[in-house]
Design a protein around this motif. Structure first.
Motif, PDB file in Angstrom:
ATOM      1  N   GLU A 183       0.601  -1.568   0.487  1.00 19.68           N
ATOM      2  CA  GLU A 183      -0.400   0.155  -0.074  1.00 19.68           C
ATOM      3  C   GLU A 183       0.894   0.975   0.059  1.00 19.68           C
ATOM      4  O   GLU A 183       0.738   1.773  -0.188  1.00 19.68           O
ATOM      5  CB  GLU A 183      -1.100   0.044   0.796  1.00 19.68           C
ATOM      6  CG  GLU A 183      -1.923  -1.123   0.985  1.00 19.68           C
ATOM      7  CD  GLU A 183      -3.488  -0.402   2.083  1.00 19.68           C
ATOM      8  OE1 GLU A 183      -3.062   0.565   2.149  1.00 19.68           O
ATOM      9  OE2 GLU A 183      -4.270  -0.840   2.054  1.00 19.68           O
ATOM     10  N   ALA A 184       1.936   1.377   0.979  1.00 24.34           N
ATOM     11  CA  ALA A 184       2.586   2.236   0.983  1.00 24.34           C
ATOM     12  C   ALA A 184       4.024   2.012   1.488  1.00 24.34           C
ATOM     13  O   ALA A 184       4.825   1.533   2.437  1.00 24.34           O
ATOM     14  CB  ALA A 184       1.996   3.247   2.033  1.00 24.34           C
ATOM     15  N   LEU A 185       5.135   2.565   0.925  1.00 23.16           N
ATOM     16  CA  LEU A 185       6.241   2.777   1.143  1.00 23.16           C
ATOM     17  C   LEU A 185       7.071   4.458   1.565  1.00 23.16           C
ATOM     18  O   LEU A 185       7.042   5.031   0.418  1.00 23.16           O
ATOM     19  CB  LEU A 185       7.090   2.304   0.085  1.00 23.16           C
ATOM     20  CG  LEU A 185       7.470   0.756  -0.328  1.00 23.16           C
ATOM     21  CD1 LEU A 185       7.974   0.363  -1.669  1.00 23.16           C
ATOM     22  CD2 LEU A 185       7.434  -0.579   0.617  1.00 23.16           C
ATOM     23  N   GLY A 186       7.217   4.132   2.611  1.00 20.74           N
ATOM     24  CA  GLY A 186       7.970   5.936   3.344  1.00 20.74           C
ATOM     25  C   GLY A 186       8.682   5.860   3.758  1.00 20.74           C
ATOM     26  O   GLY A 186       9.720   4.745   4.895  1.00 20.74           O
ATOM     27  N   GLU A 187       9.898   7.574   3.617  1.00 21.98           N
ATOM     28  CA  GLU A 187      11.181   7.043   5.234  1.00 21.98           C
ATOM     29  C   GLU A 187      11.375   8.291   4.803  1.00 21.98           C
ATOM     30  O   GLU A 187      11.211   9.391   4.105  1.00 21.98           O
ATOM     31  CB  GLU A 187      12.288   6.751   3.824  1.00 21.98           C
ATOM     32  CG  GLU A 187      12.525   7.293   2.777  1.00 21.98           C
ATOM     33  CD  GLU A 187      14.052   6.520   1.768  1.00 21.98           C
ATOM     34  OE1 GLU A 187      14.970   5.872   2.336  1.00 21.98           O
ATOM     35  OE2 GLU A 187      13.982   6.979   0.533  1.00 21.98           O
ATOM     36  N   ALA A 188      11.836   8.612   6.063  1.00 16.57           N
ATOM     37  CA  ALA A 188      12.165  10.006   6.267  1.00 16.57           C
ATOM     38  C   ALA A 188      13.493  10.200   6.862  1.00 16.57           C
ATOM     39  O   ALA A 188      14.182   9.236   8.033  1.00 16.57           O
ATOM     40  CB  ALA A 188      11.141  10.497   7.582  1.00 16.57           C
ATOM     41  N   ALA A 189      14.596  10.955   7.013  1.00 15.38           N
ATOM     42  CA  ALA A 189      16.303  10.490   7.752  1.00 15.38           C
ATOM     43  C   ALA A 189      15.933  11.409   9.187  1.00 15.38           C
ATOM     44  O   ALA A 189      15.392  12.117   9.482  1.00 15.38           O
ATOM     45  CB  ALA A 189      17.040  12.155   7.222  1.00 15.38           C
ATOM     46  N   VAL A 190      16.843  10.311   9.585  1.00 16.40           N
ATOM     47  CA  VAL A 190      16.366  11.202  11.327  1.00 16.40           C
ATOM     48  C   VAL A 190      17.449  12.174  12.379  1.00 16.40           C
ATOM     49  O   VAL A 190      16.487  12.817  12.229  1.00 16.40           O
ATOM     50  CB  VAL A 190      16.785   9.614  12.088  1.00 16.40           C
ATOM     51  CG1 VAL A 190      17.091  10.204  13.686  1.00 16.40           C
ATOM     52  CG2 VAL A 190      16.223   8.076  11.834  1.00 16.40           C
ATOM     53  N   THR A 191      18.000  12.774  11.169  1.00 18.71           N
ATOM     54  CA  THR A 191      18.188  13.654  11.395  1.00 18.71           C
ATOM     55  C   THR A 191      17.830  15.183  10.714  1.00 18.71           C
ATOM     56  O   THR A 191      18.185  16.229  11.423  1.00 18.71           O
ATOM     57  CB  THR A 191      19.696  14.414  10.583  1.00 18.71           C
ATOM     58  OG1 THR A 191      19.518  13.521   9.221  1.00 18.71           O
ATOM     59  CG2 THR A 191      20.959  13.090  11.003  1.00 18.71           C
ATOM     60  N   ARG A 216       7.228   8.875  12.536  1.00 12.94           N
ATOM     61  CA  ARG A 216       5.909   9.304  11.765  1.00 12.94           C
ATOM     62  C   ARG A 216       5.651  10.500  10.818  1.00 12.94           C
ATOM     63  O   ARG A 216       4.628   9.731   9.787  1.00 12.94           O
ATOM     64  CB  ARG A 216       5.042  10.716  13.496  1.00 12.94           C
ATOM     65  CG  ARG A 216       4.034  10.745  13.074  1.00 12.94           C
ATOM     66  CD  ARG A 216       3.751  12.162  13.775  1.00 12.94           C
ATOM     67  NE  ARG A 216       3.277  11.528  15.273  1.00 12.94           N
ATOM     68  CZ  ARG A 216       4.803  12.219  16.077  1.00 12.94           C
ATOM     69  NH1 ARG A 216       5.101  12.838  16.032  1.00 12.94           N
ATOM     70  NH2 ARG A 216       4.829  11.370  17.171  1.00 12.94           N
ATOM     71  N   ALA A 217       6.671  10.534  10.238  1.00 11.63           N
ATOM     72  CA  ALA A 217       6.749  10.947   9.003  1.00 11.63           C
ATOM     73  C   ALA A 217       7.505  10.167   8.011  1.00 11.63           C
ATOM     74  O   ALA A 217       6.437  10.360   7.097  1.00 11.63           O
ATOM     75  CB  ALA A 217       8.081  11.623   9.105  1.00 11.63           C
TER      76      ALA A 217
END
Length: 506
Positions: free
Chosen positions: A29-37, A47-48
């Motif tokens: 359904e979805a793939l998401g990524e966010a940088a911790v920095t 959450r992002a």
């Protein structure tokens, strides 16, 4: 249908994969990524990466740097008590007390001729597991169902990539390796026949490349040597996943340094996969493996054990509804069969009791009957019923009742003693005169159960009063007792043949 979320929370990047599963089908359904920095905290990065999606369940991995992998050989007799035995075996191999730890294990296939039980186990501090649970709850508002370990979750990819269990016809039985190249660390898991059998975390990743490439290759060679020292078979190849899987020249360099074939990641059996998602899938392989670990056929570890065990939520109960419905149907059918069998047993028992009643009524009462009410009437009215009744027809209370009726109102009467013994009554009383005692005795004779009523003796008691002793026997006639047929016929004949007396004669 279930919406499952896998969270690959690394030190630098958080990747999330949301999948939807139905019967033997998987959808991304979805793939998401966010940088911790770029985020305020790790929870904000999670959450992002997840966005506004609301999964039914989630899984996150504990870093391999905070866990320990162990390969143990236990006696085969310890299989039934492996949870207790394994805790003692692991305690000597970890630098902390087992009271503060949680562990999970997988039983490996026993090689032919080997009598011991091979076990692949993982252990970590309970506080580290609680920290992973807390960060997901802070980010998403609910706790994860599973806390997996390192790259072992990659073994779950075999559910959508069957080639991981058999990479090629020539190496169908040979193990393969999956290397998760992250920015700061790397993790490797070796899979044999689709089952994880070895794992290790490396202290180097893609940071510093190409200058740090020799050090990374050296750690990989040491890891593969450790696998061979455990008796592991030569690898059929290696798959690259993670953020560094697409690094330029990585495949050629590792193939040269390790002497292994770097295999392209197989095309997954996932429905509706877009070209963009297919291209990004190597980066999200660990997150996808974590999500697939929430299905019943998981192949990784779960550190939510004991006090940290997750309560089963509604989605998991919903997943079991077909099984529960089937079990409920089986139980209902079993209950129905049980009721029918019980009714048949009761019918058979009733027939036996009815037959026994008919036999007993014929032998005892002289008339055969299978009706309980009729048998009760025969028992109450049967011959000799009154004579055989062990209960008394009259007692001391009846004597006192009749005495109260027998004493005239104008006579003052006192009872000194009343003795009832084996059907004989002795009464000592005080009356004004002896004639009063005789009057009382005459009135006592009126009771049908009083026999031989007489005043035994009298004496002067005090001035104007006399003491008397009254004796009688208690014996009642049975009015329901039938007369003999001959006597009844004779009495009837005598009555019929006797001439009528004229009116007024005696």
């Amino acid at each position: 249908m279930h919406r499952l979320l896998g969270i690959d929370a690394g030190k630098s990047v958080v990747r999330a994969a949301l999948i939807r599963t139905t019967y033997r089908r998987v959808f991304v359904e979805a793939l998401g990524e966010a940088a911790v920095t770029d985020a305020v905290s790790e929870a904000e990065a999670i959450r992002a990466a997840v966005g506004l999606h609301r999964p039914d369940a989630a899984a996150i991995a504990l870093s391999g740097e905070k866990s320990f992998y162990r390969r143990l050989d236990l006696p085969a007799a310890a299989q039934k008590e492996i949870e207790n035995v394994l805790g003692f075996e692991l305690e000597a191999t970890v630098p902390f007390e087992m009271e503060d730890a949680v562990f999970d294990h997988r039983l490996l296939k026993r090689p032919p001729g080997v009598e011991t039980l091979p076990v692949f186990a993982a252990v970590a501090r309970a506080d580290d597991v609680r920290e992973r649970i807390a960060v997901v709850k802070e980010a998403l508002g609910f706790e994860p169902e599973r806390v997996a370990l390192g790259a072992v979750a990659l073994a779950n990819l075999e559910a959508v990539m069957p080639e991981l269990a058999a990479p090629s016809p020539a190496g169908a039985a040979a193990p393969i390796a999956l290397l998760d190249l992250d920015y700061l660390t790397s993790e490797i898991v070796i899979v044999a026949g689709g089952e994880p059998v070895f794992a290790r975390t490396l202290s180097r990743g893609t940071a510093g490349l190409p200058g740090t490439a020799p050090a990374l290759a050296r750690e990989l060679r040491q890891t593969l040597a450790a696998w061979r020292n455990l008796g592991g078979e030569p690898l059929a190849g290696m798959y690259l996943v993670g953020g560094g899987a697409t690094a330029q020249g990585a495949e050629a360099f590792l193939a040269t340094q390790l002497g292994l074939t770097i295999l392209p990641l197989p095309t997954p059996r996932i429905e509706g996969l877009t070209p963009e998602q297919a291209a990004a899938l190597p980066r999200f392989a660990k997150a996808l493996g974590l999500a697939l670990g929430l299905t019943p056929k998981t192949k990784g570890f779960n550190l939510r054990k004991g006090a940290l065990e997750a309560e089963r939520s509604y989605p998991f109960l919903r997943e079991k509804i077909p099984i529960l419905a089937g079990l409920g149907t089986v139980i209902a059918l079993s209950f129905g069969f049980s009721i029918v069998a019980e009714l048949r047993t009761l019918d058979t028992e009733r027939e036996l009791l009815t037959a026994s009643l008919a036999t007993a009524s014929h032998d005892v009462l002289g008339e055969e009957t299978s009706d309980p009410q009729k048998a009760r009437e025969l028992l109450e009215q049967g011959p000799g019923a009154a004579d055989e009744d062990p209960m008394p027809r009259v007692d001391a209370f009846d004597v006192m009742v009749q005495l109260s009726k027998a004493v005239p109102k104008e006579i003052t009467h006192d009872v000194l003693e009343l003795d009832v013994n084996r059907g004989h009554v002795t009464l000592q009383g005080v009356v004004p005169s002896v004639s009063d005692a005789q009057i009382i005795a005459d009135h006592m004779k009126e009771h049908r159960c009083f026999r031989d009523v007489k005043v035994g003796r009298t004496s002067q008691f005090t001035e104007g009063k006399h003491k008397y002793v009254l004796e009688l026997d208690l014996k009642c006639e049975d009015k329901t007792k039938k007369k003999k047929p001959g006597a009844a016929d004779a009495a009837e004949s005598a009555s019929a043949g006797a001439p009528e007396k004229p009116e007024g004669s005696r």
